[in-house]
Design a protein around this motif. Structure first.
Motif, PDB file in Angstrom:
ATOM      1  N   SER A  48      23.233 -46.164 -39.723  1.00 53.53           N
ATOM      2  CA  SER A  48      23.541 -46.614 -41.084  1.00 53.53           C
ATOM      3  C   SER A  48      22.972 -45.649 -42.122  1.00 53.53           C
ATOM      4  CB  SER A  48      22.974 -48.021 -41.313  1.00 53.53           C
ATOM      5  OG  SER A  48      23.558 -48.956 -40.445  1.00 53.53           O
ATOM      6  N   VAL A  49      21.756 -45.159 -41.892  1.00 53.37           N
ATOM      7  CA  VAL A  49      21.159 -44.177 -42.804  1.00 53.37           C
ATOM      8  C   VAL A  49      21.987 -42.897 -42.794  1.00 53.37           C
ATOM      9  CG1 VAL A  49      19.127 -42.761 -43.266  1.00 53.37           C
ATOM     10  CG2 VAL A  49      18.846 -45.141 -42.584  1.00 53.37           C
ATOM     11  N   CYS A  50      22.427 -42.479 -41.605  1.00 54.17           N
ATOM     12  CA  CYS A  50      23.265 -41.284 -41.494  1.00 54.17           C
ATOM     13  C   CYS A  50      24.579 -41.471 -42.249  1.00 54.17           C
ATOM     14  CB  CYS A  50      23.524 -40.980 -40.018  1.00 54.17           C
ATOM     15  SG  CYS A  50      24.429 -39.445 -39.722  1.00 54.17           S
ATOM     16  N   LEU A  51      25.188 -42.647 -42.103  1.00 49.16           N
ATOM     17  CA  LEU A  51      26.429 -42.936 -42.830  1.00 49.16           C
ATOM     18  C   LEU A  51      26.189 -42.917 -44.338  1.00 49.16           C
ATOM     19  CD1 LEU A  51      29.378 -43.891 -42.960  1.00 49.16           C
ATOM     20  CD2 LEU A  51      28.541 -46.244 -42.705  1.00 49.16           C
ATOM     21  N   ALA A  52      25.083 -43.509 -44.796  1.00 46.37           N
ATOM     22  CA  ALA A  52      24.772 -43.520 -46.220  1.00 46.37           C
ATOM     23  C   ALA A  52      24.578 -42.102 -46.749  1.00 46.37           C
ATOM     24  CB  ALA A  52      23.522 -44.365 -46.470  1.00 46.37           C
ATOM     25  N   GLU A  53      23.895 -41.255 -45.971  1.00 45.52           N
ATOM     26  CA  GLU A  53      23.695 -39.866 -46.381  1.00 45.52           C
ATOM     27  C   GLU A  53      25.030 -39.140 -46.525  1.00 45.52           C
ATOM     28  OE1 GLU A  53      21.118 -37.971 -43.600  1.00 45.52           O
ATOM     29  OE2 GLU A  53      19.280 -38.638 -44.611  1.00 45.52           O
ATOM     30  N   ARG A  54      25.913 -39.305 -45.532  1.00 50.59           N
ATOM     31  CA  ARG A  54      27.223 -38.637 -45.582  1.00 50.59           C
ATOM     32  C   ARG A  54      28.063 -39.169 -46.739  1.00 50.59           C
ATOM     33  NH1 ARG A  54      29.298 -35.922 -41.354  1.00 50.59           N
ATOM     34  NH2 ARG A  54      31.346 -36.889 -41.587  1.00 50.59           N
ATOM     35  N   TRP A  55      27.980 -40.468 -46.984  1.00 48.82           N
ATOM     36  CA  TRP A  55      28.735 -41.081 -48.083  1.00 48.82           C
ATOM     37  C   TRP A  55      28.234 -40.546 -49.422  1.00 48.82           C
ATOM     38  CZ3 TRP A  55      30.246 -46.936 -47.622  1.00 48.82           C
ATOM     39  CH2 TRP A  55      31.174 -47.255 -48.609  1.00 48.82           C
ATOM     40  N   PHE A  56      26.913 -40.454 -49.580  1.00 48.55           N
ATOM     41  CA  PHE A  56      26.335 -39.936 -50.822  1.00 48.55           C
ATOM     42  C   PHE A  56      26.699 -38.469 -51.019  1.00 48.55           C
ATOM     43  CE2 PHE A  56      22.859 -37.857 -53.140  1.00 48.55           C
ATOM     44  CZ  PHE A  56      22.866 -38.606 -54.319  1.00 48.55           C
ATOM     45  N   GLU A  57      26.634 -37.695 -49.933  1.00 47.95           N
ATOM     46  CA  GLU A  57      26.950 -36.266 -50.021  1.00 47.95           C
ATOM     47  C   GLU A  57      28.406 -36.043 -50.389  1.00 47.95           C
ATOM     48  OE1 GLU A  57      27.279 -32.381 -47.032  1.00 47.95           O
ATOM     49  OE2 GLU A  57      26.170 -34.169 -46.396  1.00 47.95           O
ATOM     50  N   ALA A  58      29.322 -36.855 -49.799  1.00 46.82           N
ATOM     51  CA  ALA A  58      30.753 -36.668 -50.033  1.00 46.82           C
ATOM     52  C   ALA A  58      31.199 -37.272 -51.360  1.00 46.82           C
ATOM     53  CB  ALA A  58      31.541 -37.294 -48.890  1.00 46.82           C
ATOM     54  N   GLY A  59      30.549 -38.369 -51.761  1.00 44.96           N
ATOM     55  CA  GLY A  59      31.006 -39.080 -52.944  1.00 44.96           C
ATOM     56  C   GLY A  59      32.116 -40.063 -52.641  1.00 44.96           C
ATOM     57  N   TYR A  60      32.463 -40.205 -51.379  1.00 47.12           N
ATOM     58  CA  TYR A  60      33.469 -41.165 -50.932  1.00 47.12           C
ATOM     59  C   TYR A  60      33.159 -41.527 -49.482  1.00 47.12           C
ATOM     60  CZ  TYR A  60      35.629 -37.221 -48.443  1.00 47.12           C
ATOM     61  OH  TYR A  60      35.854 -36.158 -47.619  1.00 47.12           O
ATOM     62  N   LEU A  61      33.745 -42.608 -48.988  1.00 49.41           N
ATOM     63  CA  LEU A  61      33.540 -42.995 -47.601  1.00 49.41           C
ATOM     64  C   LEU A  61      34.144 -41.916 -46.707  1.00 49.41           C
ATOM     65  CD1 LEU A  61      32.624 -45.057 -45.478  1.00 49.41           C
ATOM     66  CD2 LEU A  61      34.853 -46.183 -45.723  1.00 49.41           C
ATOM     67  N   PRO A  62      33.311 -41.151 -45.991  1.00 46.17           N
ATOM     68  CA  PRO A  62      33.823 -39.977 -45.256  1.00 46.17           C
ATOM     69  C   PRO A  62      34.433 -40.367 -43.906  1.00 46.17           C
ATOM     70  CG  PRO A  62      31.445 -40.109 -45.040  1.00 46.17           C
ATOM     71  CD  PRO A  62      31.855 -41.265 -45.911  1.00 46.17           C
ATOM     72  N   VAL A  63      35.677 -40.818 -43.964  1.00 48.19           N
ATOM     73  CA  VAL A  63      36.395 -41.200 -42.745  1.00 48.19           C
ATOM     74  C   VAL A  63      37.780 -40.561 -42.821  1.00 48.19           C
ATOM     75  CG1 VAL A  63      37.084 -43.111 -41.248  1.00 48.19           C
ATOM     76  CG2 VAL A  63      35.130 -43.378 -42.750  1.00 48.19           C
ATOM     77  N   THR A  64      37.806 -39.220 -42.762  1.00 48.18           N
ATOM     78  CA  THR A  64      39.068 -38.503 -42.966  1.00 48.18           C
ATOM     79  C   THR A  64      39.420 -37.547 -41.839  1.00 48.18           C
ATOM     80  OG1 THR A  64      37.818 -36.885 -44.284  1.00 48.18           O
ATOM     81  CG2 THR A  64      38.972 -38.632 -45.486  1.00 48.18           C
ATOM     82  N   ASN A  65      38.575 -37.438 -40.792  1.00 49.07           N
ATOM     83  CA  ASN A  65      38.915 -36.596 -39.650  1.00 49.07           C
ATOM     84  C   ASN A  65      38.453 -37.288 -38.371  1.00 49.07           C
ATOM     85  OD1 ASN A  65      36.132 -36.193 -39.596  1.00 49.07           O
ATOM     86  ND2 ASN A  65      36.249 -34.173 -40.557  1.00 49.07           N
ATOM     87  N   LEU A  66      38.680 -36.645 -37.221  1.00 44.63           N
ATOM     88  CA  LEU A  66      38.418 -37.314 -35.950  1.00 44.63           C
ATOM     89  C   LEU A  66      36.941 -37.642 -35.773  1.00 44.63           C
ATOM     90  CD1 LEU A  66      39.505 -38.427 -33.349  1.00 44.63           C
ATOM     91  CD2 LEU A  66      39.376 -36.145 -32.333  1.00 44.63           C
ATOM     92  N   PHE A  67      36.051 -36.684 -36.081  1.00 43.88           N
ATOM     93  CA  PHE A  67      34.620 -36.975 -35.951  1.00 43.88           C
ATOM     94  C   PHE A  67      34.230 -38.168 -36.806  1.00 43.88           C
ATOM     95  CE2 PHE A  67      30.490 -36.764 -37.990  1.00 43.88           C
ATOM     96  CZ  PHE A  67      29.643 -36.845 -36.888  1.00 43.88           C
ATOM     97  N   ALA A  68      34.661 -38.155 -38.067  1.00 39.15           N
ATOM     98  CA  ALA A  68      34.244 -39.195 -39.010  1.00 39.15           C
ATOM     99  C   ALA A  68      34.782 -40.566 -38.602  1.00 39.15           C
ATOM    100  CB  ALA A  68      34.708 -38.833 -40.415  1.00 39.15           C
ATOM    101  N   THR A  69      36.024 -40.611 -38.093  1.00 45.44           N
ATOM    102  CA  THR A  69      36.572 -41.907 -37.693  1.00 45.44           C
ATOM    103  C   THR A  69      35.869 -42.434 -36.446  1.00 45.44           C
ATOM    104  OG1 THR A  69      38.351 -40.850 -36.405  1.00 45.44           O
ATOM    105  CG2 THR A  69      38.830 -41.444 -38.693  1.00 45.44           C
ATOM    106  N   GLN A  70      35.558 -41.553 -35.497  1.00 44.56           N
ATOM    107  CA  GLN A  70      34.834 -41.998 -34.306  1.00 44.56           C
ATOM    108  C   GLN A  70      33.426 -42.477 -34.671  1.00 44.56           C
ATOM    109  OE1 GLN A  70      35.457 -38.348 -31.963  1.00 44.56           O
ATOM    110  NE2 GLN A  70      36.439 -39.623 -30.416  1.00 44.56           N
ATOM    111  N   PHE A  71      32.779 -41.760 -35.565  1.00 45.09           N
ATOM    112  CA  PHE A  71      31.446 -42.150 -36.017  1.00 45.09           C
ATOM    113  C   PHE A  71      31.480 -43.515 -36.699  1.00 45.09           C
ATOM    114  CE2 PHE A  71      28.521 -42.302 -39.663  1.00 45.09           C
ATOM    115  CZ  PHE A  71      27.304 -42.281 -38.995  1.00 45.09           C
TER     116      PHE A  71
END
Length: 267
Positions: free
Chosen positions: A51-74
Motif C-alpha cells: 500500500s505504501v508502494c502504491l501510494a508512492e507511485r500514485w503521488f509520483e505519477a499524479g494519477y492512479l498508475p495502472v496503465t501498463n502490464l506491470f502496473a495492472t499486475q501490481f
C-alpha cells in the motif's frame, strides 16, 4: 529474476507474501494456531508495504498508475490481498487463505521482472472517471479471483472432507458473497467507464473487443447472481461456474490486452 529498478518496498512485500505461504504450509502440516497467526501477520505486513508502494507511485505519477502490464499486475495483486483480508477478518478462513496468497504470488512473480516505469498519461485518461473505472474494475476482478479460489476449495473439500478447510456450507456462502460483491463493483466499473467514454469520445459504448468482452463478463456474473437461486446450479455447479467465470475474466484482462488489438493494450 527481480528487476533492479523495483522498489525495495515491493521486494519486501513479495518476501513477506512468500514467507506467509510457508507459514500456511507449515500450519497445514503441524496444525499449530501460532503458525496461521504468523501467516496472517505476514500478509498484513506485506499488504501495508504494498500500500505504501502504491501510494508512492500514485503521488509520483499524479494519477492512479495502472496503465501498463506491470502496473495492472501490481494493482491486481494489491486488490486481491485486500479482498483476502476482508474475508479473513470477517470469517476467519485461516488455511483457506493459502490458495489466495499463492495466486497473489503468481501475480507478483510475473510483475517483478518487468519495467516499473510510470508512463505519461494521455489527455483522454486524465480524469477522475478513469481512476474510478480502473479502481472498480480491478477490485471487481479481485473478488472474482477470490470466488475462483473459494470454488476450488469447495470442490477440494467436497472430495477430501478435511477439518483444515471451512465446511462446505460456509465455502458456498463465501463464494456467493464474493460473486455478488464482485458483480456490484464491476457494474460500477462499467458505469464510470461508459460515462468516461462519452466525455472523451462522445459515445457510451463501442463495439471494440475489450468493451464487448467486458459486457460478456458482466452478463456472465449477472447470470451467476441468479444461478445461486436455481437448485441444479447450487453447490458443485456454482463452484464450476465460478472457475469458468474467472477464465473469462483472465481472457478479458490478459488475453485481449496482450494478444489482440484493442483500446486497452497492455504494453
Amino acid at each position: 529474476m527481480i528487476s533492479a529498478d523495483q522498489s525495495p518496498l515491493l521486494v519486501a512485500a513479495f518476501a513477506a507474501y512468500l514467507a506467509s505461504t510457508l507459514f500456511y504450509l507449515l500450519h497445514l502440516a503441524l496444525r499449530r494456531p501460532l503458525l496461521w497467526r504468523g501467516a496472517f501477520f505476514l500478509v498484513v505486513t506485506a499488504f501495508a508495504l504494498q500500500s505504501v508502494c502504491l501510494a508512492e507511485r500514485w503521488f509520483e505519477a499524479g494519477y492512479l498508475p495502472v496503465t501498463n502490464l506491470f502496473a495492472t499486475q501490481f494493482f491486481f495483486s494489491w486488490a486481491l490481498a485486500a479482498t483476502y483480508l476482508y474475508f479473513e477478518i470477517r470469517y476467519r478462513i485461516h488455511a483457506a487463505g493459502l490458495f489466495v496468497i499463492l495466486l497473489n504470488l503468481l501475480l507478483l512473480t510475473s510483475a517483478l521482472p518487468r519495467d516499473p516505469v510510470i508512463p505519461p498519461l494521455i489527455p483522454a485518461l486524465d480524469t477522475p472517471l478513469f481512476t474510478l473505472h480502473i479502481f472498480f474494475s480491478f477490485v471487481g476482478y479481485a473478488f472474482f479471483a477470490m470466488a475462483f479460489s473459494l470454488a476450488a476449495l469447495y470442490l477440494l473439500q467436497r472430495r477430501i472432507g478435511t477439518d483444515l478447510l471451512p465446511p462446505l456450507p460456509l465455502l458456498r456462502q463465501l463464494n456467493e458473497e464474493a460473486i455478488f460483491l464482485g458483480f456490484c463493483l464491476f457494474t460500477l466499473c462499467l458505469i464510470f467507464g461508459s460515462i468516461w467514454a462519452y466525455v472523451a469520445w462522445g459515445y457510451y459504448f463501442s463495439w471494440n473487443i475489450k468493451g464487448v468482452w467486458s459486457f460478456l463478463v458482466w452478463i456472465f456474473y449477472a447470470g451467476m447472481c441468479h444461478a445461486k437461486f436455481v437448485r441444479r446450479w447450487q453447490g458443485t455447479g456454482y463452484a464450476w461456474l465460478s472457475v469458468a467465470g474467472f477464465g473469462v475474466v483472465l481472457f478479458t484482462y490478459l488475453g485481449i490486452g496482450l494478444l489482440l488489438s484493442s483500446n486497452h493494450p497492455l504494453n
